[in-house]
Design a protein around this motif. Structure first.
Motif, mmCIF file in Angstrom:
data_model
loop_
_atom_site.group_PDB
_atom_site.id
_atom_site.type_symbol
_atom_site.label_atom_id
_atom_site.label_comp_id
_atom_site.label_asym_id
_atom_site.label_seq_id
_atom_site.Cartn_x
_atom_site.Cartn_y
_atom_site.Cartn_z
ATOM 1 N N THR A 197 0.856 -1.190 0.000
ATOM 2 C CA THR A 197 0.000 0.000 0.000
ATOM 3 C C THR A 197 0.895 1.244 0.000
ATOM 4 O OG1 THR A 197 -0.049 0.190 2.405
ATOM 5 C CG2 THR A 197 -1.718 -1.238 1.392
ATOM 6 N N GLU A 198 0.321 2.369 -0.373
ATOM 7 C CA GLU A 198 1.063 3.629 -0.408
ATOM 8 C C GLU A 198 1.592 3.974 0.984
ATOM 9 O OE1 GLU A 198 2.955 5.970 -2.629
ATOM 10 O OE2 GLU A 198 1.340 4.863 -3.619
ATOM 11 N N ASP A 199 0.765 3.712 2.020
ATOM 12 C CA ASP A 199 1.170 4.014 3.404
ATOM 13 C C ASP A 199 2.400 3.211 3.795
ATOM 14 O OD1 ASP A 199 -0.950 5.680 3.593
ATOM 15 O OD2 ASP A 199 -2.266 4.286 4.675
ATOM 16 N N GLU A 200 2.429 1.929 3.405
ATOM 17 C CA GLU A 200 3.579 1.083 3.756
ATOM 18 C C GLU A 200 4.858 1.594 3.106
ATOM 19 O OE1 GLU A 200 1.750 -3.367 4.567
ATOM 20 O OE2 GLU A 200 1.912 -2.696 2.489
ATOM 21 N N ARG A 201 4.774 1.981 1.829
ATOM 22 C CA ARG A 201 5.961 2.505 1.145
ATOM 23 C C ARG A 201 6.476 3.771 1.828
ATOM 24 N NH1 ARG A 201 5.980 1.302 -4.752
ATOM 25 N NH2 ARG A 201 4.296 -0.128 -5.177
ATOM 26 N N GLU A 202 5.539 4.639 2.263
ATOM 27 C CA GLU A 202 5.931 5.897 2.915
ATOM 28 C C GLU A 202 6.562 5.634 4.285
ATOM 29 O OE1 GLU A 202 6.015 8.995 1.928
ATOM 30 O OE2 GLU A 202 5.158 8.593 -0.047
ATOM 31 N N LEU A 203 5.936 4.743 5.041
ATOM 32 C CA LEU A 203 6.378 4.470 6.412
ATOM 33 C C LEU A 203 7.708 3.716 6.413
ATOM 34 C CD1 LEU A 203 5.408 4.815 9.325
ATOM 35 C CD2 LEU A 203 4.245 2.606 9.141
ATOM 36 N N THR A 221 11.431 3.007 1.637
ATOM 37 C CA THR A 221 11.208 4.005 2.700
ATOM 38 C C THR A 221 10.880 5.326 2.010
ATOM 39 O OG1 THR A 221 13.507 4.784 2.819
ATOM 40 C CG2 THR A 221 12.938 2.933 4.247
ATOM 41 N N GLU A 222 10.060 6.136 2.670
ATOM 42 C CA GLU A 222 9.658 7.458 2.150
ATOM 43 C C GLU A 222 9.179 7.377 0.695
ATOM 44 O OE1 GLU A 222 12.882 10.124 2.837
ATOM 45 O OE2 GLU A 222 12.904 9.730 4.990
ATOM 46 N N GLY A 223 8.455 6.311 0.386
ATOM 47 C CA GLY A 223 7.832 6.178 -0.930
ATOM 48 C C GLY A 223 8.741 5.714 -2.048
ATOM 49 N N GLY A 322 6.913 -0.374 9.012
ATOM 50 C CA GLY A 322 5.795 -1.072 8.365
ATOM 51 C C GLY A 322 5.964 -2.582 8.392
#
Length: 411
Positions: A197-203, A221-223, A322
């Motif tokens: 998910t987008e959140d996991e990539r960012e986190l 990390t950080e997308g 994540g």
């Protein structure tokens, strides 16, 4: 059969244990609808690399025919996956002066070129140049620099290289099936498109794709993608262990693994029994499921320990709150997530393909993570206009048609 429509995309996952061809149709709202799927046992691959061209061609042909039949279309081009220990990766950066004091697309192209100007061995070629972030003057963490004012542009990228002959052999097999390759994509990158998910990539998250011949790792990390790696231990080793320990033929060992194997001994009941076919004409034997778990657990323990060592070596262990996302056919075994949580000491989940419609009851399975990811990657490439098909204005078939009409018009 009708010709493939303009918005048809085909993913071809040529794995060690199976070949999957999957046909998707990009809808107007940007979603991907799965309209056809073909799967065949893989005969000519070992640890992600082609070792028998004829056998691989036969497997690809059968899988593609099956997918064509289900989708009711004719397949011309595919997005193919690549994996194996020959894949290397490194982080690089490049710096250029901004021409007109405002960042234009031409500046981004130049800085990406500068970032990939690193020495790589003669037998390797660049597979992906994946931007992580841009720096405009001293402003870090820029995702989209176009239009920003400044005098200096820096790009930090993740470079992935692969063996030239490994990529050529995959292309050769695909072309022998009268198909063209739109692009070759790193398999764990494709899987990440399907299950993260987008959140996991960012986190910050680590995807572990456990296939038949290789276990592929990618850290985000950080997308942005930060690290990729490959471990040559996967599902086939587990099957071999079962075949040796239970003295049963390999095809039966594979069935036993898929139906009854457990990666955590305490989850297998002592009173549960399984029938194990013997070699030759000896009668089958009855064994407890706990005995099977005692064979399987050490191999998964070893695999997860190697993955943990690779994450530590990458330097990103403390940057992935994540947790771990397990995917791939060999991640489905009961107890794999529980054992992984014990070893990694962080949250672990099983990754299923997301963001798709159509044949979801079939495809929502970790086995199809890479093939669905190839579709989603292909969809994004065509949307950005960076795929071979988009740049050629409709793929190799169109070029041929154009040449014919030009020839007829001029002679």
């Amino acid at each position: 059969m009708a010709n493939a429509t303009e918005n048809m995309i085909v993913g071809l996952d040529i794995g060690t244990s199976k070949v999957v061809a999957i046909v998707g149709q990009a809808n107007a709202d940007g979603t991907m609808e799965i309209v056809g799927i073909g799967s065949q046992p893989s005969r000519g691959m070992k640890k992600g690399v082609v070792v028998d061209i004829e056998a691989t061609v036969r497997s690809i042909q059968r899988a593609v025919e099956e997918a064509e039949l289900m989708a009711g279309c004719h397949i011309h081009t595919v997005y193919a996956g690549i994996a194996g220990s020959h894949v290397r990766s490194l982080n690089s950066h490049g710096i250029v002066a901004i021409r007109d004091r405002e960042v234009a697309q031409a500046d981004i192209d130049r800085v990406i070129d500068a970032a990939q100007a690193v020495a790589i061995p003669a037998d390797q070629k660049t597979l992906h140049v994946l931007p992580q972030e841009y720096v405009v003057d001293n402003q870090e963490g820029v995702r989209e620099p176009v239009g920003m004012s400044g005098v200096r542009l820096e790009a930090k990228v993740h470079l992935v290289t692969c063996a030239v002959n490994a990529a050529q052999n995959i292309e050769k097999c695909v072309r022998r099936c009268n198909l063209e390759v739109d692009d070759i994509i790193l398999e764990q990158l494709a899987s990440a498109y399907a299950v993260l998910t987008e959140d996991e990539r960012e986190l910050g998250v680590c995807i572990v794709d456990i296939g038949g011949g290789t276990t592929d790792i990618a850290i985000f990390t950080e997308g942005a993608i930060r690290h990729t790696a490959n471990i040559p231990i996967a599902g086939d080793q587990v099957t071999n262990d079962i075949a040796m320990a239970l003295r049963t033929p390999k095809q039966h060992a594979e069935e036993i693994k898929m139906k009854y194997a457990c990666a955590l001994t305490q989850l297998a009941g002592a009173d549960e029994t399984i029938k194990v076919p013997s070699v030759g004409d000896r009668p089958p034997r009855t064994l407890s499921r706990q005995n099977l778990a005692e064979v399987v657990e050490p191999r998964y323990d070893e695999l997860f320990t190697l993955v943990q060592a690779e994450i530590r070596r990458s330097g990103f262990e403390d940057l992935i709150p994540g947790g771990i996302v397990l995917t791939g056919g060999s991640s489905k075994i009961e107890g794999a997530v529980d054992l992984a949580e014990e070893i990694f000491h962080m949250p672990v989940r099983l990754g299923m393909p997301q963001g798709i419609s159509g044949l979801t009851d079939v495809v929502k399975n970790p086995i199809y993570a890479t093939s669905v990811g190839l579709l989603l990657y292909g969809q994004r490439m065509e949307k950005d206009g960076t795929s071979a098909r988009a740049q050629a204005g409709g793929g190799p078939v169109n070029w041929l048609e154009r040449f014919k009409s030009w020839f007829q018009g001029n002679f």
